[in-house]
Design a protein around this motif. Structure first.
Motif, PDB file in Angstrom:
ATOM      1  N   ARG A 103       0.815  -1.214   0.000  1.00 23.98           N
ATOM      2  CA  ARG A 103       0.000   0.000   0.000  1.00 23.98           C
ATOM      3  C   ARG A 103       0.853   1.270   0.000  1.00 23.98           C
ATOM      4  O   ARG A 103       0.322   2.371   0.017  1.00 23.98           O
ATOM      5  CB  ARG A 103      -0.960  -0.018   1.203  1.00 23.98           C
ATOM      6  N   HIS A 104       2.208   1.122  -0.002  1.00 25.35           N
ATOM      7  CA  HIS A 104       3.064   2.296  -0.148  1.00 25.35           C
ATOM      8  C   HIS A 104       3.162   2.645  -1.628  1.00 25.35           C
ATOM      9  O   HIS A 104       2.405   3.441  -2.139  1.00 25.35           O
ATOM     10  CB  HIS A 104       4.451   2.032   0.473  1.00 25.35           C
ATOM     11  N   ARG A 105       4.039   1.974  -2.357  1.00 26.90           N
ATOM     12  CA  ARG A 105       4.165   2.282  -3.783  1.00 26.90           C
ATOM     13  C   ARG A 105       3.917   1.064  -4.653  1.00 26.90           C
ATOM     14  O   ARG A 105       4.330   1.014  -5.809  1.00 26.90           O
ATOM     15  CB  ARG A 105       5.531   2.904  -4.060  1.00 26.90           C
ATOM     16  N   GLY A 106       3.279   0.062  -4.048  1.00 35.58           N
ATOM     17  CA  GLY A 106       2.735  -1.010  -4.869  1.00 35.58           C
ATOM     18  C   GLY A 106       3.629  -2.205  -5.117  1.00 35.58           C
ATOM     19  O   GLY A 106       3.227  -3.119  -5.842  1.00 35.58           O
ATOM     20  N   ALA A 107       4.807  -2.241  -4.550  1.00 36.50           N
ATOM     21  CA  ALA A 107       5.700  -3.380  -4.810  1.00 36.50           C
ATOM     22  C   ALA A 107       5.036  -4.697  -4.402  1.00 36.50           C
ATOM     23  O   ALA A 107       4.231  -4.737  -3.458  1.00 36.50           O
ATOM     24  CB  ALA A 107       7.008  -3.210  -4.039  1.00 36.50           C
ATOM     25  N   GLN A 108       5.402  -5.761  -5.119  1.00 34.44           N
ATOM     26  CA  GLN A 108       4.958  -7.085  -4.690  1.00 34.44           C
ATOM     27  C   GLN A 108       5.661  -7.399  -3.370  1.00 34.44           C
ATOM     28  O   GLN A 108       6.888  -7.282  -3.262  1.00 34.44           O
ATOM     29  CB  GLN A 108       5.309  -8.142  -5.745  1.00 34.44           C
ATOM     30  N   THR A 121       6.495  -8.113   5.598  1.00 38.86           N
ATOM     31  CA  THR A 121       7.292  -6.900   5.394  1.00 38.86           C
ATOM     32  C   THR A 121       7.618  -6.724   3.917  1.00 38.86           C
ATOM     33  O   THR A 121       8.140  -7.635   3.268  1.00 38.86           O
ATOM     34  CB  THR A 121       8.594  -6.970   6.208  1.00 38.86           C
ATOM     35  N   CYS A 122       7.319  -5.552   3.398  1.00 37.91           N
ATOM     36  CA  CYS A 122       7.623  -5.254   2.006  1.00 37.91           C
ATOM     37  C   CYS A 122       9.138  -5.109   1.843  1.00 37.91           C
ATOM     38  O   CYS A 122       9.791  -4.413   2.632  1.00 37.91           O
ATOM     39  CB  CYS A 122       6.911  -3.968   1.583  1.00 37.91           C
ATOM     40  N   PRO A 123       9.712  -5.742   0.823  1.00 37.37           N
ATOM     41  CA  PRO A 123      11.170  -5.684   0.662  1.00 37.37           C
ATOM     42  C   PRO A 123      11.681  -4.315   0.208  1.00 37.37           C
ATOM     43  O   PRO A 123      12.887  -4.071   0.250  1.00 37.37           O
ATOM     44  CB  PRO A 123      11.443  -6.742  -0.420  1.00 37.37           C
ATOM     45  N   HIS A 125      10.603  -0.688   1.092  1.00 34.53           N
ATOM     46  CA  HIS A 125      10.899   0.305   2.132  1.00 34.53           C
ATOM     47  C   HIS A 125      10.467  -0.187   3.517  1.00 34.53           C
ATOM     48  O   HIS A 125      10.262   0.604   4.425  1.00 34.53           O
ATOM     49  CB  HIS A 125      10.201   1.634   1.817  1.00 34.53           C
ATOM     50  N   GLN A 126      10.283  -1.497   3.586  1.00 30.29           N
ATOM     51  CA  GLN A 126      10.009  -2.167   4.874  1.00 30.29           C
ATOM     52  C   GLN A 126       8.690  -1.775   5.532  1.00 30.29           C
ATOM     53  O   GLN A 126       8.572  -1.840   6.754  1.00 30.29           O
ATOM     54  CB  GLN A 126      11.180  -1.955   5.863  1.00 30.29           C
ATOM     55  N   TRP A 127       7.720  -1.321   4.795  1.00 26.54           N
ATOM     56  CA  TRP A 127       6.401  -1.223   5.411  1.00 26.54           C
ATOM     57  C   TRP A 127       6.028  -2.633   5.879  1.00 26.54           C
ATOM     58  O   TRP A 127       6.254  -3.621   5.146  1.00 26.54           O
ATOM     59  CB  TRP A 127       5.359  -0.714   4.408  1.00 26.54           C
ATOM     60  N   THR A 128       5.453  -2.686   7.076  1.00 28.05           N
ATOM     61  CA  THR A 128       5.219  -3.991   7.686  1.00 28.05           C
ATOM     62  C   THR A 128       3.746  -4.139   8.080  1.00 28.05           C
ATOM     63  O   THR A 128       3.159  -3.216   8.651  1.00 28.05           O
ATOM     64  CB  THR A 128       6.131  -4.152   8.933  1.00 28.05           C
TER      65      THR A 128
HETATM   66  S1  FES Z   1       6.605  -0.143  -1.882  1.00 25.84           S
HETATM   67 FE1  FES Z   1       7.597   1.007  -0.349  1.00 25.84          FE
HETATM   68  S2  FES Z   1       7.414  -0.238   1.390  1.00 25.84           S
HETATM   69 FE2  FES Z   1       6.437  -1.357  -0.125  1.00 25.84          FE
END
Ligand code: FES
Ligand SMILES: [Fe+2]
Length: 433
Positions: A103-108, A121-123, A125-128
């Motif tokens: 939900r930050h910038r959409g990364a898988q 945890t997103c790889p 920017h570590q949103w968790t």
């Molecule tokens: S895209 Fe930035 S933390 Fe997931």
């Protein structure tokens, strides 16, 4: 046909959508009744976009089994069309589905595959995220940033007697009647007491509809599947009805006496039926004998034939007394499909003692590889200038015809919705008989 994705391109104008819908409808109208589809349905990138958005993006799909996620933190991630998803077992033991896009910038977030993690945890920017999808950590965000507004987007999930179904749709097709048919027929296999014994992913250079047409008939089995033909009744009626003949009637009586519904039970997009294997055979093995010493089902020590359950657009399973086999296909390109095969056995069956993997998987793995070659060969011929839609056998290809008619009706209904001017939003799947 130009490559204007039906709904995939958010930038397509309403006029472009309608023009594409009209061309698709016109093309479909050239298909003679009872015949295979016009060439573009098996080859064209725009049809592929249409299929992943309006078929795989709207229907229910079977992705696996609950026992693949036995403990809190277990997850299962896969990509359907262009959409990565994940299933996660929560601390409260509930199974939840999420779109696998941060939900930050959409990364898988989770790579495709299975794993276990205390949090998600997103790889990048570590949103968790907590296992229930809520966002618990987002570094360097301004004061007042509302984590509560940025949890993972939930996904529709249904579990039926241990089998997991998901839908990417905002409003998935009604699941009630399918559950009512499947649940009592699958429940006797006690899949909560099973485990995943093996999984194989095959990449097939063929359109998903050619893969599924192949999977919906046994017209080719006698010539092409020597291993399967040992135990699989290749002459059984196309809808697996156990009504015909004295042996089938005896099977029906025997199953009914054990409280096992035989069916067939089917609906617009599913089929469920129990049927007997060849005489003297109790499992789909090279000698008809069980592949696993510990049966899944109590009745008759597992000598219960096969329970086949299948859904359009992409899946079938065979539940045998000693193991369950799953086949699910996912389109990855106009001429590429991934087939995921899974084998379940009793959780207490010990590998190397009660079963061994090469023997367990042999019949279906050989069959899948033979079918891959058939589908790829089918694609090569379909790609040529000489291809034109050909007639299905009403007798031997009844379920292929049913699949293709289901698909054609889905296309027609979706096109009709688009032409009715439903202002550029994703068309709703219209359930078709
Ligand atoms: S895209 Fe930035 S933390 Fe997931
Ligand atoms: Fe086959």
């Amino acid at each position: 046909m130009t490559h204007v994705g039906f709904v995939a391109s958010a930038l397509a104008s309403e006029g472009e959508r309608q023009a594409f819908a009209r061309r698709l409808g016109d093309l479909l109208a050239t298909r003679p009744a009872g015949h295979s589809l016009p060439q573009a349905f098996y080859t064209d990138p725009a049809v592929h976009d249409f299929d992943i958005e309006t078929v795989f993006g709207q229907c229910w799909l079977m992705i696996g089994f609950e026992v693949e996620l036995p403990r809190p933190g277990n997850y299962l991630a896969l990509t359907i069309g262009r959409t990565p998803i994940m299933l996660v077992r929560g601390r409260d033991a509930a199974l939840r589905g999420f779109f696998n896009s941060c939900r930050h910038r959409g990364a898988q977030i989770c790579a495709d595959g299975a794993g276990r993690s205390a949090r998600i945890t997103c790889p990048y920017h570590q949103w968790t995220y907590e296992l229930d999808g809520s966002l618990v950590h987002a570094g360097a965000m301004p004061e007042g940033f509302d984590k509560g507004m940025h949890g993972l987007k939930p996904l529709a999930v249904e579990v039926v007697a241990g089998a997991i179904y998901v839908s990417l749709a905002d409003s998935p097709p009604d699941f009630t009647a399918f559950r009512a048919d499947l649940e009592p027929m699958l429940a006797p296999f006690n899949l909560k007491d099973a485990k995943l014994a093996h999984e194989i992913t095959l990449v097939e250079k063929a359109n998903w509809k050619l893969v599924m047409e192949n999977a919906r008939e046994c017209y080719h089995c006698a010539a092409c599947h020597p291993e399967l033909g040992i135990t699989f009744p290749i002459g059984i009626s196309p809808n697996f009805s156990a009504d015909e003949g004295a042996r089938l009637a005896a099977y029906r009586d025997r199953m009914t006496a054990a409280g096992l519904t035989v069916g067939p039970a089917d609906g617009p997009w599913w089929q469920c039926a129990r049927f007997p294997l060849n005489e003297g055979c109790v499992s789909m093995s090279m000698d008809g004998q069980p592949l696993v010493k510990k049966p899944l089902i109590e009745a008759y020590g597992g000598d219960t034939g096969s329970f086949r359950f299948a859904i359009e657009p992409h899946n079938f399973c065979h539940a045998l007394g000693d193991h369950v086999f799953m086949f699910s296909a996912y389109p990855t390109g106009p001429e590429e499909t991934i087939v995921v095969a899974k084998w379940l056995v009793h959780k207490d069956a010990v590998e190397g003692v009660d079963y061994d993997v090469p023997t367990l998987i042999h019949t279906w793995d050989q069959t899948n590889r033979q079918d891959r070659d058939l589908a790829e060969n089918n694609q090569r011929g379909v790609n040529g200038r000489g291809y034109m839609p050909g007639p299905y056998s009403q007798e031997a290809e009844a379920l292929v015809l049913r699949f293709v008619d289901w698909y054609a009706a889905h296309v027609a209904a979706t096109v009709e919705t688009a032409l009715a001017g439903v202002n550029g939003t994703s068309p709703t799947l219209v359930e078709v008989a």
